[in-house]
Motif scaffolding. Structure first.
Motif, PDB file in Angstrom:
ATOM      1  N   UNK A 334       1.995  -8.956   1.218  1.00 25.30           N
ATOM      2  CA  UNK A 334       2.567  -8.044   1.839  1.00 25.30           C
ATOM      3  C   UNK A 334       2.268  -6.100   1.545  1.00 25.30           C
ATOM      4  N   UNK A 335       1.071  -5.886   1.345  1.00 23.59           N
ATOM      5  CA  UNK A 335       1.025  -4.409   1.559  1.00 23.59           C
ATOM      6  C   UNK A 335       1.442  -3.976   2.590  1.00 23.59           C
ATOM      7  N   UNK A 336       2.605  -3.984   3.379  1.00 27.09           N
ATOM      8  CA  UNK A 336       2.991  -3.345   4.931  1.00 27.09           C
ATOM      9  C   UNK A 336       4.306  -2.413   4.813  1.00 27.09           C
ATOM     10  N   UNK A 337       4.098  -0.927   5.256  1.00 28.35           N
ATOM     11  CA  UNK A 337       5.150  -0.318   5.506  1.00 28.35           C
ATOM     12  C   UNK A 337       6.857  -0.890   5.197  1.00 28.35           C
ATOM     13  N   UNK A 338       6.516  -1.652   5.867  1.00 28.61           N
ATOM     14  CA  UNK A 338       7.613  -2.515   5.855  1.00 28.61           C
ATOM     15  C   UNK A 338       8.339  -3.016   4.567  1.00 28.61           C
ATOM     16  N   UNK A 339       7.691  -2.605   3.899  1.00 25.80           N
ATOM     17  CA  UNK A 339       7.937  -4.090   2.443  1.00 25.80           C
ATOM     18  C   UNK A 339       7.241  -3.132   1.292  1.00 25.80           C
ATOM     19  N   UNK A 340       6.988  -1.781   1.386  1.00 20.90           N
ATOM     20  CA  UNK A 340       7.338  -0.955   0.522  1.00 20.90           C
ATOM     21  C   UNK A 340       8.457  -0.724   0.462  1.00 20.90           C
ATOM     22  N   UNK A 341       8.485  -1.364  -1.231  1.00 25.27           N
ATOM     23  CA  UNK A 341       8.849  -0.697  -2.236  1.00 25.27           C
ATOM     24  C   UNK A 341       9.933   0.425  -2.179  1.00 25.27           C
ATOM     25  N   UNK A 342       9.320   1.616  -2.210  1.00 27.12           N
ATOM     26  CA  UNK A 342       9.723   2.614  -3.637  1.00 27.12           C
ATOM     27  C   UNK A 342       8.123   3.169  -4.042  1.00 27.12           C
ATOM     28  N   UNK A 343       8.246   4.337  -4.483  1.00 20.57           N
ATOM     29  CA  UNK A 343       6.403   4.729  -5.343  1.00 20.57           C
ATOM     30  C   UNK A 343       7.452   5.173  -6.595  1.00 20.57           C
ATOM     31  N   UNK A 345       6.245   7.412  -8.842  1.00 25.36           N
ATOM     32  CA  UNK A 345       5.989   8.049  -9.502  1.00 25.36           C
ATOM     33  C   UNK A 345       7.160   9.340  -9.335  1.00 25.36           C
ATOM     34  N   UNK A 346       8.250   8.161  -8.069  1.00 23.60           N
ATOM     35  CA  UNK A 346       9.403   9.160  -7.447  1.00 23.60           C
ATOM     36  C   UNK A 346      10.029   8.709  -7.964  1.00 23.60           C
ATOM     37  N   UNK A 347      11.432   8.357  -7.769  1.00 19.64           N
ATOM     38  CA  UNK A 347      12.567   7.927  -8.205  1.00 19.64           C
ATOM     39  C   UNK A 347      13.038   6.387  -7.635  1.00 19.64           C
ATOM     40  N   UNK A 348      11.987   5.506  -8.730  1.00 18.53           N
ATOM     41  CA  UNK A 348      11.300   4.359  -8.623  1.00 18.53           C
ATOM     42  C   UNK A 348      12.986   3.863  -9.731  1.00 18.53           C
ATOM     43  N   UNK A 349      13.435   2.577  -9.659  1.00 16.50           N
ATOM     44  CA  UNK A 349      13.542   1.869  -7.608  1.00 16.50           C
ATOM     45  C   UNK A 349      14.757   3.061  -7.867  1.00 16.50           C
ATOM     46  N   UNK A 350      14.205   2.596  -6.321  1.00 16.35           N
ATOM     47  CA  UNK A 350      15.824   3.573  -5.518  1.00 16.35           C
ATOM     48  C   UNK A 350      16.744   2.382  -5.078  1.00 16.35           C
ATOM     49  N   UNK A 351      17.252   2.577  -4.277  1.00 14.14           N
ATOM     50  CA  UNK A 351      17.946   1.774  -2.505  1.00 14.14           C
ATOM     51  C   UNK A 351      16.478   1.361  -1.959  1.00 14.14           C
ATOM     52  N   UNK A 352      15.823   1.465  -1.562  1.00 16.72           N
ATOM     53  CA  UNK A 352      14.896   1.113  -0.635  1.00 16.72           C
ATOM     54  C   UNK A 352      14.684  -0.554  -2.019  1.00 16.72           C
TER      55      UNK A 352
END
Length: 418
Positions: A334-343, A345-352
């Motif tokens: 499920x490595x599609x853009x609409x299943x990207x749960x965040x990054x 290296x950034x503010x993870x976990x976030x609202x997405x």
């Protein structure tokens, strides 16, 4: 004696055998064989376990509460999106088509381990190395294993999925010492494997894969080596059966063989009918010769109350996948853009992350009309990635696969004794 509601008495699914009759009781996910006894006597026996806390209906609620607490059981690292093969049926052609061939850095791996461990209420039990071809980035693989050992992660088991073409003596030594489950892709005898599993220049992979396998087999090792076979139209056209594949691969020294059918939008009803015939023959063979084979255990689990789940798949619920860029997905399917749960290296976990996870938690079998009315609903599983690719919707069961799973489960009941 506990009272069984009438609606649950009517929940029986009847398997007819040559002698006697099998009943699959949906509320208890249990299989019963009647020999010289009546249905009323069977119901009295079932009533004794009906109030058991292990019943699926009760366990499902427990599982839902447990999942909401966040427990990442398996963390998958896509060590690279690059591969040295051009397999004819590879699904990653769709997933990675917009990405260049990238390698995961040690920094990204370390931050992923730290943040996802902090997110999970319990430590993960499995670390999986995936690709592309993960052995292209064996340095980061070694780093991850070393980092976890240094930080006292004693009980983690390591899984590797590889095409087997990059296993030299040194690599074999490392894998033998550190990896608990090594899945090597091989589709059977040379004449059939080399029709689909080829290098970028079109040359077959069989000889070099077998050479790498022997490198590992010649060393003391901690884990198992399992052949991962995709049974394709080429097998059918070449009249190579699943039994042929299984016996050939076992003769090479693999500990076990895991056979899946080719996943394609082009598969016809005739293809699935052939798959069912082949699976029946394989079950019959394994039932007589290797009752502990993984392929047989997969189907055994469909009739076991020990493997109940409210979800068709645990992607994003107790598993997560991290790609080389640090993007987090429910699963490598499920490595599609609409299943990207965040990054990572950034503010993870976030609202997405929380939003996608909630949608996966809500994607229960009870929410699907087809699943909710199915007799196999408590134990059946279906890949969300396949659903999405076929239907464009993770909540929509893939009909042809549903049919074959139920057919094989019914056939497997012939091997149940007592």
């Amino acid at each position: 004696m506990a009272h069984i509601p009438q609606k649950n008495i009517l929940s029986f699914f009847n398997f007819f055998h040559m002698s006697g009759s099998l009943y699959y009781h949906i509320p208890t996910a249990s299989l019963w064989k009647i020999e010289g006894s009546s249905l009323s006597e069977l119901l009295r026996d079932i009533s004794k376990i009906y109030e058991d806390e292990r019943l699926p209906a009760k366990n499902i609620q427990t599982n839902i509460r447990y999942a909401e607490e966040i427990y990442i059981d398996k963390l998958t690292f896509i060590l690279t999106t690059g591969c040295n093969l051009a397999c004819k049926y590879c699904y990653t052609n769709d997933i990675y088509k917009t990405k260049s061939h990238e390698l995961m850095s040690k920094k990204t791996a370390r931050i992923a381990l730290q943040k996802i461990r902090k997110l999970s209420n319990k430590s993960f039990r499995f670390i999986q190395f995936f690709g592309g071809e993960p052995l292209f980035n064996i340095d980061t693989m070694k780093y991850i294993i070393s980092h976890l050992k240094q930080n006292n992660f004693k009980y983690v088991k390591y899984i590797l999925n590889t095409n087997g073409t990059l296993i030299d003596t040194d690599t074999a030594q490392f894998l033998a010492e550190n990896i608990d489950l090594i899945y090597i892709s091989l589709d059977g005898p040379k004449r059939i494997n080399d029709l689909n599993r080829v290098f970028l220049n079109g040359e077959g992979t069989y000889e070099i894969v077998v050479k790498g396998l022997k490198e590992i087999l010649n060393k003391p090792r901690k884990g198992k080596i399992i052949a991962e076979v995709t049974y394709t139209h080429k097998h059918i056209e070449s009249k190579v059966s699943m039994v042929d594949v299984w016996t050939h691969i076992k003769s090479l020294g693999f500990d076990d063989v895991y056979i899946v059918w080719e996943f394609s939008l082009k598969n016809s009803k005739e293809y699935y009918a052939h798959i069912f015939t082949q699976m029946k023959e394989l079950m019959k063979y394994l039932g007589q010769n290797n009752k502990e084979a993984q392929s047989l255990n997969e189907w055994r689990g469909l009739l076991s109350a020990n493997l109940i789940s409210p979800w068709p798949c645990m992607a994003g619920i107790d598993t997560l996948t991290v790609d080389p860029r640090g993007d987090v997905f429910p699963c490598y399917w499920l490595m599609y853009p609409n299943f990207n749960m965040g990054n990572i290296l950034k503010n993870f976990p976030d609202e997405k992350f929380w939003s996608i996870r909630e949608s996966l938690l809500n994607n229960t079998k009870s929410e699907s009309k087809k699943c909710h009315s199915c007799w196999l609903r408590y134990t059946c599983k279906q890949c969300l990635g396949k659903r999405y690719l076929i239907k464009g919707d993770i909540s929509a069961p893939y009909d042809e696969e549903c049919k074959i799973i139920k057919s094989i489960s019914k056939y497997y009941s012939h091997f149940i004794e007592g």
